[in-house]
Enzyme design. Structure first.
Site, PDB file in Angstrom:
ATOM      1  CG  HIS A 198      16.993 -11.155  22.196  1.00 57.92           C
ATOM      2  ND1 HIS A 198      16.141 -11.955  22.944  1.00 57.92           N
ATOM      3  CD2 HIS A 198      16.207 -10.245  21.570  1.00 57.92           C
ATOM      4  CE1 HIS A 198      14.898 -11.530  22.769  1.00 57.92           C
ATOM      5  NE2 HIS A 198      14.907 -10.502  21.950  1.00 57.92           N
TER       6      HIS A 198
ATOM      7  CG  HIS B 285      -7.160  14.880  39.235  1.00 63.85           C
ATOM      8  ND1 HIS B 285      -6.903  15.326  37.965  1.00 63.85           N
ATOM      9  CD2 HIS B 285      -6.190  15.406  40.034  1.00 63.85           C
ATOM     10  CE1 HIS B 285      -5.824  16.094  37.990  1.00 63.85           C
ATOM     11  NE2 HIS B 285      -5.363  16.150  39.222  1.00 63.85           N
TER      12      HIS B 285
ATOM     13  CD  GLU C  36       3.253  10.726  38.943  1.00 62.05           C
ATOM     14  OE1 GLU C  36       3.859  10.758  37.850  1.00 62.05           O
ATOM     15  OE2 GLU C  36       2.708  11.738  39.439  1.00 62.05           O
TER      16      GLU C  36
ATOM     17  CG  HIS D 170      17.237  -7.056  18.874  1.00 61.73           C
ATOM     18  ND1 HIS D 170      17.577  -6.402  20.035  1.00 61.73           N
ATOM     19  CD2 HIS D 170      15.986  -7.560  19.081  1.00 61.73           C
ATOM     20  CE1 HIS D 170      16.572  -6.510  20.890  1.00 61.73           C
ATOM     21  NE2 HIS D 170      15.593  -7.193  20.345  1.00 61.73           N
TER      22      HIS D 170
HETATM   23  C1  LIG Z   1       9.059  -1.458  27.326  1.00 63.00           C
HETATM   24  C2  LIG Z   1       9.527  -2.326  26.206  1.00 63.00           C
HETATM   25  N1  LIG Z   1       9.136  -2.043  24.968  1.00 63.00           N
HETATM   26  C3  LIG Z   1       9.495  -2.811  23.935  1.00 63.00           C
HETATM   27  C4  LIG Z   1      10.272  -3.912  24.147  1.00 63.00           C
HETATM   28  C5  LIG Z   1      10.636  -4.822  22.983  1.00 63.00           C
HETATM   29  N2  LIG Z   1      12.055  -4.600  22.677  1.00 63.00           N
HETATM   30  C6  LIG Z   1      12.993  -5.431  23.157  1.00 63.00           C
HETATM   31  S1  LIG Z   1      14.542  -4.881  22.814  1.00 63.00           S
HETATM   32  C7  LIG Z   1      13.947  -3.554  21.986  1.00 63.00           C
HETATM   33  C8  LIG Z   1      14.882  -2.535  21.396  1.00 63.00           C
HETATM   34  C9  LIG Z   1      16.186  -3.082  21.002  1.00 63.00           C
HETATM   35  O1  LIG Z   1      17.128  -2.070  20.855  1.00 63.00           O
HETATM   36  P1  LIG Z   1      18.229  -1.850  21.953  1.00 63.00           P
HETATM   37  O2  LIG Z   1      17.596  -1.502  23.226  1.00 63.00           O
HETATM   38  O3  LIG Z   1      19.164  -0.850  21.387  1.00 63.00           O
HETATM   39  O4  LIG Z   1      18.914  -3.241  22.120  1.00 63.00           O
HETATM   40  P2  LIG Z   1      19.925  -3.946  21.116  1.00 63.00           P
HETATM   41  O5  LIG Z   1      19.141  -4.429  19.938  1.00 63.00           O
HETATM   42  O6  LIG Z   1      20.934  -2.937  20.733  1.00 63.00           O
HETATM   43  O7  LIG Z   1      20.490  -5.056  21.911  1.00 63.00           O
HETATM   44  C10 LIG Z   1      12.571  -3.551  21.976  1.00 63.00           C
HETATM   45  C11 LIG Z   1      11.750  -2.513  21.294  1.00 63.00           C
HETATM   46  C12 LIG Z   1      10.667  -4.173  25.471  1.00 63.00           C
HETATM   47  N3  LIG Z   1      11.405  -5.228  25.787  1.00 63.00           N
HETATM   48  N4  LIG Z   1      10.307  -3.350  26.477  1.00 63.00           N
END
Ligand SMILES: Cc1ncc(C[n+]2csc(CCOP(=O)(O)OP(=O)(O)O)c2C)c(N)n1
Ligand SMILES: [Mg+2]
Length: 657
Positions: A38, A473, A411, A269
């Site tokens: 990334h 539950h 939780e 990204h």
């Molecule tokens: C709980 C979870 N769901 C999905 C992902 C997969 N994932 C990685 S980054 C991301 C979103 C990226 O957007 P952002 O958080 O704004 O990061 P940016 O691209 O701006 O660096 C996703 C959906 C993850 N790492 N964790």
């Protein structure tokens, strides 16, 4: 204003700009070489990272795990190359070879940062939201320990980088609310507001006013240009200077900042930019294009001088530790080098009846006395889970020394905060709720196992025998699913004595989490064996014709069945098997000796899934492969066949088949 002592290297010679570009170049090169990763986030947050690390973060690269260091959590862990670059450039023991080996087998530079205090990596991030909420736990740990040990020994902050994804995840709402309520003034998060997530513009799914949201939760907020080094520094100074509330700095940034075609795109990204775009980006920043992984010597020198302050801070801290008065010093040592604990328990009489949650509650005072780092709470279920150390106070900004943390009905955040307490160091945390709601904290439980964090999970109301609250539950698949999780020890004690033994095991484990699975309903105290619990399973009653294997509340049912079978001259062995993981760790000889060669019947009020491996192909499993029912527990036991006579009948049937 921040207190004196924050190093402010000269801004005039452009060295910071070069440092920022170096971070960008390393991220591009490492992702390019790995052909995965990334680049966007490290390039977008490089200005913020360089400003924080070079001017504010109190760390010493020669002692990465120094206890009074500032904690830095990278919640948007996909931007791991940003952290690895900072650690390398600042002189932590993370080498250029590690950077070149980004995302490769055996390297220290996993795709998402995994906990490694020796390298300066605070916690395992990757699942969005986890870092945000775990950092709240670290800030609670700091506030609590500062109250007990004094500011001379505990005086640090928790910084974090968070992204759009972190703030979209529900757990950040839970944890943000808790942080605001507790006025965690030393918690400072920098939000990468780049308006991009994987599927495109955040506008598609994320339109809330983040500033208003955090202000409503009691945070201090600022809104800045995340590429303006002076604005970043001023915002950090303001956030550090303000101790009555946590701080969120909303930083407007461009993802892949500096890459002429990739900047601002979702594609940057999570995909390498490509050789040509890397070349164009380096050209635009005036950075040498070849060779890759190039670092100017003055950049290393810049970070080395910036780190000098942290080194001095550590040596000043070490002198203060040496000079601490006896009482503080003793407490420091007890908290940071805990001795093995042996629990006596209140003493139970065979035949007495009490729930294992009650036995657990009865041992709390002894634990609190013997384990000074013991701390925790429940998700609004103190009375039901019987988890209270001192009912006269609870943790708050006015009472940070209290060891009873009220988590509210949260939780998931509770799980993360507990991990934060555990990985911070100095504390032995637990968190309690109903077993069925372990689902709501599962991502945190998984990370505790992955990080080998010694969090203790207390789960009560562990089966259909909680009764009238009904199927919503009643846990059914939870035991099997948690047993499937590597490194988590799940212990389901059969009675009050086994419960004390289970607590002792949990308190003494330092290399991973332990889940204690406890009953709501009363159970008879049996002639159980505490040493046997430590081996995971043991023979509770000898017998040769059949082996009845049970856990928790089904052990006494197995004992009643054995009594009934004895009247028919069938000799039934009863094995109590409270912890599969510990049992699996025993020598094979011990395991086969315990399970025996007679036909086996497993009894557990939960899905049968997994028990095949204990009973073998010709064994029998008495489980519950459906959701439960709303009824008194005795009726449920009767209807589902979990009574001594019913089990005995099943055994007779099986043996005469
Ligand atoms: C709980 C979870 N769901 C999905 C992902 C997969 N994932 C990685 S980054 C991301 C979103 C990226 O957007 P952002 O958080 O704004 O990061 P940016 O691209 O701006 O660096 C996703 C959906 C993850 N790492 N964790
Ligand atoms: Mg984003």
């Amino acid at each position: 204003m921040a207190g004196p002592g924050y190093p402010r290297p000269s801004m005039s010679n452009g060295i910071e700009r070069l440092a920022v570009n170096t971070v960008r170049a390393l991220a591009m090169d490492a992702v390019q070489k790995a052909n995965s990763g990334h680049p966007g986030m490290p390039m977008g947050m490089a200005d913020i990272a360089v400003t924080l690390w070079s001017r504010f973060l109190k760390v010493d690269p020669t002692a990465p795990d120094w206890p009074d260091r500032d904690r830095f959590v990278l919640s948007n862990g996909h931007g791991s190359m940003l952290l690895y670059s900072m650690l390398h450039l600042c002189g932590f023991p993370l080498t250029m070879d590690d950077i070149r080996g980004f995302r490769q087998w055996g390297s220290h530079t996993a795709g998402h940062p995994e906990i490694d205090h020796g390298l300066g990596i605070e916690m395992t991030t990757g699942p969005l939201g986890q870092g945000f909420a775990t950092g709240v736990g670290m800030a609670i740990a700091e506030a609590h320990l500062r109250a007990r040990l004094g500011e001379d020994l505990v005086d640090h902050r928790t910084f974090g980088f968070v992204s759009d994804g972190d703030l979209m995840e529900g757990v950040s709402a839970e944890a943000g609310s808790l942080a605001g309520r507790f006025h965690l003034g030393r918690l400072i998060y920098l939000y990468d507001d780049n308006e991009i997530s994987i599927d495109g513009s955040t506008d598609i799914t994320f339109s809330e006013d983040v500033v208003k949201r955090f202000e409503a939760q009691g945070w201090h907020t600022q809104d800045i240009d995340g590429h303006d080094l002076e604005a970043i520094a001023e915002a950090l100074e303001a956030a550090i200077g303000l101790e009555d509330r946590p701080s969120l700095v909303v930083c407007h940034t461009h993802i892949a900042h500096g890459a002429p075609n990739a900047q601002g795109t979702a594609a940057s990204h999570g995909s390498p930019l490509g050789d040509e775009e890397v070349r164009l980006a380096k050209e635009a920043m005036g950075y040498p294009i070849d060779p890759p992984f190039h670092v100017e010597p003055e950049v290393y020198a810049f970070f080395e001088s910036a780190m000098a302050w942290g080194k001095e801070e550590r040596s000043r801290w070490e002198k203060r530790l040496e000079a601490a008065d006896n009482e503080e010093r003793r407490l420091w040592d007890q908290l940071h080098s805990p001795a093995r604990v042996r629990l006596d328990g209140p003493g139970f009489t065979v035949g007495d009846k009490l729930a294992t949650r009650s036995a657990s509650g009865m041992v709390f005072a002894e634990i609190a006395e013997k384990v000074p780092g013991f701390i925790g709470g429940s998700a609004d279920l103190v009375a039901s889970t019987k988890t209270v150390i001192d009912s006269s106070s609870r943790f708050s900004e006015a009472n940070p020394e209290s060891r009873d943390i009220p988590f509210g009905v949260r939780e998931h955040a509770m799980g993360c905060v507990t991990n934060g307490l555990a990985v911070h160091g100095g504390l032995k945390p637990y968190a309690a709720t109903f077993f069925v709601f372990s689902d709501y904290m599962r991502p945190a439980v998984r990370l505790s196992a992955l990080m080998r964090a010694p969090s203790i999970w207390v789960w009560t109301h562990d089966s259909v025998f909680l009764g009238e609250d009904g199927p919503t539950h009643q846990p059914i698949e939870h035991l099997a699913s948690l047993r499937a999780m590597p490194h988590l020890w799940v212990i389901r004690p059969a009675d009050a004595n086994e419960t004390v033994a289970a607590w002792e095991i949990a308190l003494n484990r330092s290399d991973g989490p332990v889940g204690l699975v406890l009953t709501r309903q009363d159970l008879p105290v049996l002639a159980t064996d505490r040493e046997g619990v430590a081996r995971g399973g043991y023979i509770l009653r000898e017998g040769s014709d059949v082996t009845l294997i049970a856990t928790g509340s089904e052990v006494h049912v197995a004992m009643e069945a054995a009594d009934a079978l004895a009247r028919d001259d069938i000799s039934a062995r009863v094995v109590s098997l409270p912890c599969w993981e510990l049992f699996k760790a025993q020598e094979e000889e011990y395991r086969t000796q315990v399970l025996g060669t007679a036909p086996r019947l497993a009894i557990e009020a939960a899905v049968s899934f997994g028990w095949e491996r204990m009973v073998g192909d010709d064994g029998l499993i008495l489980g519950i492969d459906d959701f439960g029912a709303s009824a008194p527990d005795t009726v449920i036991a009767e209807k589902l066949g979990f009574t001594g006579p019913a089990v005995a009948a099943r055994v007779r049937d099986h043996l005469t088949r």
